[in-house]
Every structure is written in structure tokens, then in C-alpha cells.
Design an enzyme around this catalytic site. Structure first.
Site, PDB file in Angstrom:
ATOM      1  N   GLY A 285       0.821  -1.212   0.000  1.00  0.00           N
ATOM      2  CA  GLY A 285       0.000   0.000   0.000  1.00  0.00           C
ATOM      3  C   GLY A 285       0.851   1.257   0.000  1.00  0.00           C
ATOM      4  O   GLY A 285       2.083   1.207   0.111  1.00  0.00           O
ATOM      5  N   HIS A 308      -1.917  -8.596   0.434  1.00  0.00           N
ATOM      6  CA  HIS A 308      -2.937  -9.393  -0.246  1.00  0.00           C
ATOM      7  C   HIS A 308      -2.843  -9.253  -1.757  1.00  0.00           C
ATOM      8  O   HIS A 308      -3.218 -10.159  -2.499  1.00  0.00           O
ATOM      9  CB  HIS A 308      -4.331  -8.969   0.244  1.00  0.00           C
ATOM     10  CG  HIS A 308      -5.412  -9.905  -0.179  1.00  0.00           C
ATOM     11  ND1 HIS A 308      -6.503  -9.481  -0.901  1.00  0.00           N
ATOM     12  CD2 HIS A 308      -5.577 -11.238   0.009  1.00  0.00           C
ATOM     13  CE1 HIS A 308      -7.291 -10.531  -1.145  1.00  0.00           C
ATOM     14  NE2 HIS A 308      -6.753 -11.598  -0.590  1.00  0.00           N
ATOM     15  N   GLU A 310      -0.851  -9.183  -5.129  1.00  0.00           N
ATOM     16  CA  GLU A 310       0.448  -9.677  -5.603  1.00  0.00           C
ATOM     17  C   GLU A 310       1.196  -8.633  -6.428  1.00  0.00           C
ATOM     18  O   GLU A 310       2.433  -8.538  -6.352  1.00  0.00           O
ATOM     19  CB  GLU A 310       0.249 -10.950  -6.441  1.00  0.00           C
ATOM     20  CG  GLU A 310      -0.655 -10.775  -7.651  1.00  0.00           C
ATOM     21  CD  GLU A 310      -0.735 -12.038  -8.492  1.00  0.00           C
ATOM     22  OE1 GLU A 310       0.211 -12.841  -8.416  1.00  0.00           O
ATOM     23  OE2 GLU A 310      -1.728 -12.209  -9.214  1.00  0.00           O
ATOM     24  N   SER A 400      -3.273   3.440  13.117  1.00  0.00           N
ATOM     25  CA  SER A 400      -4.674   3.790  13.350  1.00  0.00           C
ATOM     26  C   SER A 400      -4.995   5.084  12.601  1.00  0.00           C
ATOM     27  O   SER A 400      -4.292   5.447  11.649  1.00  0.00           O
ATOM     28  CB  SER A 400      -4.934   3.934  14.849  1.00  0.00           C
ATOM     29  OG  SER A 400      -6.323   4.108  15.085  1.00  0.00           O
ATOM     30  N   LYS A 403      -9.777   9.203  12.744  1.00  0.00           N
ATOM     31  CA  LYS A 403     -11.209   8.896  12.681  1.00  0.00           C
ATOM     32  C   LYS A 403     -11.643   7.947  13.796  1.00  0.00           C
ATOM     33  O   LYS A 403     -12.842   7.724  13.992  1.00  0.00           O
ATOM     34  CB  LYS A 403     -11.561   8.327  11.310  1.00  0.00           C
ATOM     35  CG  LYS A 403     -11.401   9.349  10.196  1.00  0.00           C
ATOM     36  CD  LYS A 403     -11.587   8.741   8.822  1.00  0.00           C
ATOM     37  CE  LYS A 403     -11.461   9.822   7.751  1.00  0.00           C
ATOM     38  NZ  LYS A 403     -10.142  10.475   7.732  1.00  0.00           N
TER      39      LYS A 403
END
Length: 603
Positions: A285, A308, A310, A400, A403
Site C-alpha cells: 500500500g 494481499h 500480488e 490507526s 477517525k
């Protein structure tokens, strides 16, 4: 020209200069017949040899003539003076006499001719080499060392597309002066008038030490001119050789945050990371991948990239292994919702530090898919944390969100419950569990910046939910640094928060981005769409009961979080496939506002 050829040319020219200096001096003082005197000829030979020896010692032949400066002149003075002293000693030792007047005149001519050739070449380079025609008339902001360096580089490069025509600078002592034959024509506040008077076509901001709040003020004045604005590279990039002085870049929205980035306690972090095994979830990410880049600077022995997707894991793995060849990189394509898989990964690698960056974070999407939010943000966090606890990981850092404070969204509620999960584990585990909260991250996937850019590219309008909506913003590198610093500061159970300065209005961010894209706000337009389900008008970093005034590190606070009861969080998991899931989220996260459910009911 090769170095050897250049040396040969320079030595030949210098030899002719030395001989010319001594014979011209003799001619001026005596008569033509004296030029063939044995004393003069032998002194000339000694002087030539001594000159080359001292020119080598004082590195006259290593200097580039086109960049001759006062340092070059000082070296010439030393070399010429020492050469004449040797010639004088030779006369006394061999002939028992000293031609004082001749040596003094020779010394003067020697310095004049040697120095003159160097500076004549620089003068030719700076003023007589034909530059490109129709160069862009450029205004430089800042007449200090960096600004004059930029002006010199632009003037000295015939290939440059830019021609400096004026400076602006707020230093009163520089007003009405000239730097590199370029006038200081006014202050930053007078920029628009200066740009009109000098027919400016481009603006360069050349103040590398500029604070972001000052940059924002200067950039506002630049946009008023309607002229393209760029900024010089960072000083550390110039000094490290990564970029040239003239490799200007466009001003980025990150430059206008009005807050200086947090600095790292590198020694403390090195103790935590160097030589250790580190695992990052969500490594593909935007936050996770930057976290990997920042961590690798501290030389961990092994980095496990877990994700997750690839393709994203492949991309960051390829980048890192090509950049950090001394570090071992492993990849694991895995879903954090699979508890057994998380335990297997932890048992396989036995990491020292885990950074948990995998999560669902898109507020409106999670409002429509609360089950998935719980699976990923709550159950996924519990799986990774339980596996870290069972494996004896030293430090676990969970990412975290602001929000999670008084949450009004499913995403915020699941993040608050995830904080409760790691705080509960910290009370009964040898592993140090901590969480890190920060605001919106500029440029991350799903953030507002990519959306605004697409809307601007399409010709507008830019869509903003509410004219008064504000958010805290930070850059991806800043977010990653905070996460790394938190791991180094962790005692266990804390929630770390960055001092993010003043919140920014979303509409102001949109206007800045429109201007940075080369448009006027009226050309693109801004439409107000209304608040979406789960959104707040403003965000908080700490709740009222969490505020702790003392900083644990410059610009980093630790919140006095409540000792939440984890038992009710188990009920959320039980209700995951029930219609009452959202109600359970509201109850468990304690501060979750009832307005959220009303908004959902209305939609």
C-alpha cells in the site's frame, strides 16, 4: 579535451607567461642587450621550473578556468610569490647578487598575466558565449547565496532556457542592488508589479531553507502574477549530488502544508531496527511501501513484505531489492483475515518488529460494507496481533486513524476497536503493543488529492463536500516516519499522535491544487456536494479525556487513552453477519455518535 592534453596546454601557456614576465620586466628596466645576459636567462629557466613546481603544489592546474574565483587568485599569489623567492635565492647563491627591481616587476607582471588569463576565460564564458535566443525571462525569489548561485548557473550556461532578469527579496539591505548584474527590484509583496515591469515569464523560488508557512505566503504572491512558478531542489539533494542547482521542480501541494516535517531520533530507531527482522503487513500500500523504504535506511537484516495484492508486493519487492542489495527481502502473499496463515508466517520468520499497515480505510465504502470493515480492521488486526504475541515479537506497531476519535463512521469505529484489541493484548503480553494515529495522508490511495487531480485533468469541476470542512494533513513520508519513531519510543499500550499543526480547509486544498496545475479557480470551478454518510465536519487527534500536554518527542504526543474493555469487542465479531452489526459497533466504540446511524437511515 582529456586531462593530460589540458595539462600540457596549461603548462605551455604558463611557461610563455613566465618568460614574458621576466623578459618584459628586464626590457622596461634596462636595455635590449640585457635580455641576453646570463643572469637573466638562467633566472628565467629557474623561474619557469619553480613556477610549475609550486603550481602543482598549490593545485593551479586542477582548477577549472571557467569557474575561476578569489580562491584561485589566492593560489596564484602563493605560487607566484614562492617562485620569485626561489629565483631570488638562486641569484644570490649563484651570482652573489639580487636583481630586486627586476624581480619585483616580474612578480607583478607574473601575477597580472597568470591571473588575467584565468579570469579572461571566465569573463568570456560568463558574458561572451552566445546564449540561446528567445530565452524565458525569469524572476528569482531570494537574492541570497542560493539565488545568486542560481543566477550564475543560468547566466553561465548557453544551453539554459532561462534568463534571470530580476530578483525579489524581503531583505531591505539588498533593495536597489545588483547581484550578478541582475537587479533586486522589490520585495515579495511587490512581486506582481515587478513581474509586470520586467515582463517576467517564469518565477523561480530560490530559498532552500524556507519554512513551509513562508513558502505558502510566497506562493500566494506568485499565483497572483499568473506566471509559471518552480522551486529549486532541496539543499541536501544538491549537496549529495542527487540533483543539480538548475534542476527546478514544480511546487507540490505537500510543500504548502505550512508545517515543517517531524525529525527522527535516528539513534533510537537504529537500536530498534538495525540488524533486526522486520515484518510489514499491507507492504504494497501507499503507507506500507513508504514505510518499507524508510525502514531500509536503518539496515534491518531481513524485511518480510506481506500483502494481499500480488502486483503491489511485486513492485515494492523489486524496488527494494535493487536499492538495498545487502538486506534480505521475503514476500508473503497472504490475507490478514486468515488467522492460521498469520501464525504460520510469524513462526516461519520470528520477526523482532511488526508494523501493521493493512486495513480498509475508505469511509463511504466501509459505510456500505460494515462486515468487510470488521473482518479486515478488527479481526485482521486481532489475527496479526495474536500471532505476534504467540511468537514473542518484541514490538508491534498498529497504524490507526484520527477517525478513531469520537468515531462517526464504520471505518473509525473499527479502528477504535482495533486500538482496544492491541491495548488489551499489551496488558497480558510480553510484546509491546502500540498504535499510531495521524490524519489524512496526501497522495495515498483513496485520498482526496488523486481525485482532485483527475477532476482538474478532466476540466473540472472539483467536488468538495462542504466549504467549512477541515482535515489534518501530512505527507506519506511523514506518516511513515511517525510509525517508525513510535516503535522506537514504545513502552507498550500507548497511542502516539503527531502534532499536525492547524487543520486545513478542504476547499483551500482544492484551490491550491488548481493553481498548482496551472489554472485559475474560476476556470475549473468548485462544486459543493454535501457531507457523505459517516463524515465529520472536522477531525480530532485526541479525545478530551485523552489529551496529554507533554511531548515524548519533538512534534509527537502520546495520548492518555482509556483502559477500554475488550470483552464487548468480541460481541461485534459474533454479530458480524447480523443486521445489528452497526449497532454493536456504536455500542462498543463508546463514543461512536448516534448521528451516524441517523444519516444511514436517511440514505
Amino acid at each position: 579535451m582529456t586531462y593530460k592534453k589540458r595539462m600540457l596546454v596549461v603548462m605551455t601557456v604558463d611557461s610563455l607567461i613566465v618568460l614574458s614576465a621576466i623578459f618584459i620586466g628586464a626590457f622596461l628596466l634596462y636595455n635590449i642587450s640585457s635580455l641576453w645576459d646570463g643572469l637573466l636567462v638562467s633566472t628565467a629557466i629557474v623561474l619557469v621550473i619553480a613556477h610549475h613546481v609550486f603550481a602543482y603544489i598549490f593545485k593551479l592546474y586542477k582548477g577549472a578556468w571557467s569557474y575561476a574565483s578569489t580562491n584561485e587568485l589566492l593560489r596564484i599569489f602563493y605560487a607566484v610569490t614562492m617562485s620569485l623567492l626561489v629565483a631570488g635565492l638562486f641569484q644570490v647563491a649563484v651570482f652573489g647578487m639580487l636583481s630586486t627591481r627586476a624581480l619585483v616587476v616580474t612578480w607583478m607582471l607574473h601575477i597580472l598575466l597568470i591571473g588575467g588569463t584565468r579570469f579572461a576565460w571566465r569573463m568570456y564564458r560568463d558574458h561572451y558565449r552566445k546564449p540561446k535566443k528567445n530565452r524565458t525571462r525569469t524572476l528569482i525569489v531570494g537574492a541570497g547565496a542560493a539565488g545568486t548561485m542560481v543566477a550564475r548557473q543560468l547566466q553561465g550556461s548557453p544551453e539554459s532556457e532561462l534568463e534571470p532578469v530580476a530578483f525579489v527579496d524581503d531583505d531591505v539591505s539588498k533593495q536597489h542592488l545588483e547581484m550578478m548584474n541582475v537587479p533586486v527590484a522589490g520585495t515579495v509583496e511587490e512581486m506582481q508589479a515587478v513581474a509586470e515591469d520586467f515582463r517576467v515569464e517564469q518565477i523561480l523560488i530560490a530559498i532552500p531553507s524556507l519554512a513551509r508557512c513562508d513558502l505558502q505566503r510566497i506562493y500566494e504572491r506568485c499565483t497572483e502574477t499568473g506566471v509559471k512558478t518552480q522551486i529549486m531542489p532541496l539543499l541536501e539533494d544538491i549537496l549529495s549530488g542527487k540533483l543539480e542547482v538548475t534542476q527546478f521542480r514544480d511546487v507540490q501541494v505537500e510543500d504548502l502544508l505550512g508545517r515543517d516535517p517531524v525529525e527522527l531520533d535516528t539513534e533510537g530507531i537504529a537500536d530498534t531496527i538495525t540488524g533486526k527482522i522486520v515484518l510489514i503487513t499491507g507492504a504494497g500500500g501507499s503507507i506500507g511501501s513508504e514505510l518499507c523504504r524508510q525502514l531500509c535506511k536503518f539496515d534491518p537484516s531481513e524485511v518480510i513484505l506481506l500483502g494481499h495484492g500480488e502486483n503491489s508486493i511485486y513492485d515494492i519487492h523489486t524496488e527494494l531489492k535493487n536499492t538495498y542489495t545487502h538486506i534480505t527481502f521475503d514476500t508473503e502473499i497472504a490475507d490478514i483475515q486468515d488467522g492460521e496463515r498469520m501464525q504460520t508466517v510469524m513462526d516461519t520468520y520470528a520477526p523482532d518488529v511488526v508494523y501493521h499497515a493493512a486495513a480498509h480505510k475508505h469511509v463511504p465504502l466501509m459505510e456500505k460494507n460494515p462486515q468487510e470493515a470488521v473482518k479486515n480492521n478488527v479481526i485482521g488486526t486481532r489475527n496479526v496481533a495474536d500471532a505476534a504475541d504467540a511468537c514473542g515479537v518484541n514490538t508491534f506497531v498498529m497504524i490507526s486513524s484520527d477517525k478513531a476519535v469520537n468515531p462517526t463512521s464504520v471505518m473509525g469505529a473499527t479502528k477504535r476497536i482495533a486500538e482496544m484489541v492491541v491495548q488489551d493484548l499489551n496488558r497480558r503480553s510480553a510484546t509491546r503493543f502500540v498504535a499510531v494515529r495521524f490524519g489524512n495522508v496526501l497522495g495515498s490511495r483513496g485520498s482526496v488529492i488523486p481525485l482532485f487531480k483527475k477532476q482538474i485533468e478532466a476540466g473540472g469541476p472539483v467536488t468538495v463536500t462542504h466549504p467549512e470542512m477541515t482535515r489534518y494533513f501530512m505527507t506519506i513520508p511523514e506518516a511513515s516516519r511517525l510509525v517508525i519513531q513510535a516503535g522506537a519510543l514504545a513502552d507498550g499500550g500507548e497511542i502516539f499522535v503527531l502534532d499536525m499543526g492547524e487543520p486545513v480547509r478542504i476547499v483551500d486544498l482544492a484551490k491550491n491544487l488548481i493553481r498548482l496545475s496551472g489554472y485559475k479557480v474560476d476556470e475549473i470551478g468548485i462544486d459543493y456536494m454535501g457531507m457523505r454518510p459517516g463524515e465529520k465536519m472536522y477531525e480530532e487527534l485526541l479525545g478530551d479525556e485523552e489529551v496529554h500536554e507533554a511531548q515524548v518527542h519533538p512534534k509527537i504526543y502520546v495520548g492518555k487513552t482509556k483502559n477500554g474493555n475488550y470483552e464487548p469487542a468480541k460481541e461485534v465479531i459474533k454479530y458480524i453477519n447480523h443486521d445489528s452489526l452497526v449497532a454493536q459497533l456504536i455500542e462498543v466504540s463508546n463514543d461512536f455518535k448516534q448521528e451516524s446511524s441517523k444519516v444511514r437511515a436517511a440514505n
